[in-house]
Design a protein around this motif. Structure first.
Motif, PDB file in Angstrom:
ATOM      1  N   GLU A  84     -34.945  12.047   8.281  1.00 19.09           N
ATOM      2  CA  GLU A  84     -34.620  13.383   7.794  1.00 19.09           C
ATOM      3  C   GLU A  84     -35.794  13.834   6.930  1.00 19.09           C
ATOM      4  N   PHE A  85     -35.672  15.038   6.351  1.00 14.60           N
ATOM      5  CA  PHE A  85     -36.777  15.579   5.571  1.00 14.60           C
ATOM      6  C   PHE A  85     -36.276  16.151   4.254  1.00 14.60           C
ATOM      7  N   ALA A  86     -37.189  16.211   3.293  1.00  9.06           N
ATOM      8  CA  ALA A  86     -36.927  16.886   2.019  1.00  9.06           C
ATOM      9  C   ALA A  86     -38.143  17.744   1.721  1.00  9.06           C
ATOM     10  N   GLU A  87     -37.918  18.960   1.232  1.00  5.46           N
ATOM     11  CA  GLU A  87     -39.045  19.849   0.969  1.00  5.46           C
ATOM     12  C   GLU A  87     -39.083  20.238  -0.499  1.00  5.46           C
ATOM     13  N   GLY A  88     -40.234  20.770  -0.909  1.00  2.52           N
ATOM     14  CA  GLY A  88     -40.409  21.182  -2.298  1.00  2.52           C
ATOM     15  C   GLY A  88     -40.452  20.019  -3.267  1.00  2.52           C
ATOM     16  N   VAL A  89     -40.905  18.856  -2.791  1.00  7.01           N
ATOM     17  CA  VAL A  89     -40.917  17.640  -3.613  1.00  7.01           C
ATOM     18  C   VAL A  89     -42.207  17.590  -4.435  1.00  7.01           C
ATOM     19  N   ALA A  90     -42.076  17.197  -5.700  1.00 10.29           N
ATOM     20  CA  ALA A  90     -43.237  17.034  -6.590  1.00 10.29           C
ATOM     21  C   ALA A  90     -43.448  15.554  -6.875  1.00 10.29           C
ATOM     22  N   VAL A  91     -44.677  15.098  -6.664  1.00  7.61           N
ATOM     23  CA  VAL A  91     -45.028  13.698  -6.900  1.00  7.61           C
ATOM     24  C   VAL A  91     -46.186  13.650  -7.886  1.00  7.61           C
ATOM     25  N   GLU A  92     -46.052  12.819  -8.909  1.00 10.27           N
ATOM     26  CA  GLU A  92     -47.151  12.574  -9.842  1.00 10.27           C
ATOM     27  C   GLU A  92     -47.543  11.111  -9.761  1.00 10.27           C
ATOM     28  N   ALA A  93     -48.848  10.878  -9.625  1.00 13.23           N
ATOM     29  CA  ALA A  93     -49.363   9.508  -9.573  1.00 13.23           C
ATOM     30  C   ALA A  93     -50.845   9.536  -9.881  1.00 13.23           C
TER      31      ALA A  93
END
Length: 283
Positions: A88-97
């Motif tokens: 499945e998919f998820a949108e508008g995701v924010a990742v910090e690394a």
């Protein structure tokens, strides 16, 4: 009283100055066998992320996503080195690394329990894919267990290898048994070098299949049995590796050669997908 306050203020000033001048520590690269993990947050939730330069998009474990409020939509069949899997998919995701922020990502969501248990040997909740390599220049020293953003204004050390995209994976030129090939740069591969079946056949490595050892392998999509062959020579970045074990990847999306952490950890790596180049500096 005034002298005591002044002395304390002086000590505080010296402490602050020392802190300001001290170099920042490079983000820790957690090396588990031949798997690489970095600390990250996903929509503000802390997570240890498996680093995978050959993943077209980042992945979240389905149970972890549900527990942390990541809404999903749609369904599609993804192809991996073990076959296919429903995602499945998820949108508008924010990742910090690693001191950078990736916003508005569309990520894949699937059950990563097989990857966790069969391949990695620890819980994998998130796989950080090529998005961070596309945005930033990264300096990676696997043996030194360090990873950090690198200054694009400074020339890296080592051999510069031009990158070419193939099926969403970055490749560089190498030679196998003297034959020029496109080698996939895959920091998510913690296993053996992989060789696609067409190339293995072309090089005569499968002429006597009954004599070949087999080994269990495969990533996303499940477990598969692979034939094991020996490459007389594998050359890249000015280095020659002799008698290299390789597993034959028979999936239809297999590249010619896939080089992972077992060999890449012998180099200090600078990777810049935006500049379509990696630099490999032999340790």
């Amino acid at each position: 009283m005034r002298s005591t306050i002044a002395a304390a203020a002086g000590v505080l000033a010296l402490t602050l100055a020392a802190c300001a001048s001290a170099p920042k520590e490079a983000p820790t690269l957690d090396v588990i066998g031949d798997r690489l993990f970095v600390d990250a947050t996903v929509n503000g939730v802390p997570v240890s992320a498996l680093l995978d330069s050959a993943a077209e998009v980042s992945f979240a474990d389905k149970a972890w996503a549900a527990a942390n409020g990541v809404a999903t939509f749609g369904a599609e069949t993804a192809k991996g080195t073990g076959g296919t899997a429903e995602v499945e998919f998820a949108e508008g995701v924010a990742v910090e690394a690693l001191g950078t922020r990736l916003e508005g990502l569309t990520i894949a969501v699937l059950d990563l329990s097989d990857i966790s248990n069969r391949i990695v040997g620890r819980k994998v909740s998130f796989i950080l894919g090529r998005e961070i390599f596309d945005k930033e220049r990264l300096a990676i020293d696997i043996e030194g267990r360090s990873i950090a953003l690198a200054d694009r204004a400074k020339a890296p050390g080592g051999a510069a290898l031009a990158l070419t995209g193939e099926r969403g994976v970055e490749t560089f030129k190498a030679r196998v048994n003297g034959e020029s090939v496109n080698a996939e740069f895959d920091l998510g591969n913690g296993g053996a070098v992989l060789i696609g079946r067409p190339l293995a056949e072309k090089l005569g490595l499968l002429d006597d299949p009954l004599s070949l050892e087999t080994r269990q392998g495969g990533g996303v999509g499940g477990e598969v049995e692979r034939k094991v062959v020996t490459l007389k020579t594998l050359e890249f970045a000015g280095e020659t590796f002799a008698e290299v074990e390789a597993e034959v990847d028979e999936t239809e999306n297999a590249g010619e050669i896939n080089i992972g952490v077992k060999l890449l950890r012998k180099f200090r790596i600078t990777a810049d997908f935006g500049e379509r180049t990696i630099w490999l500096d032999r340790r």
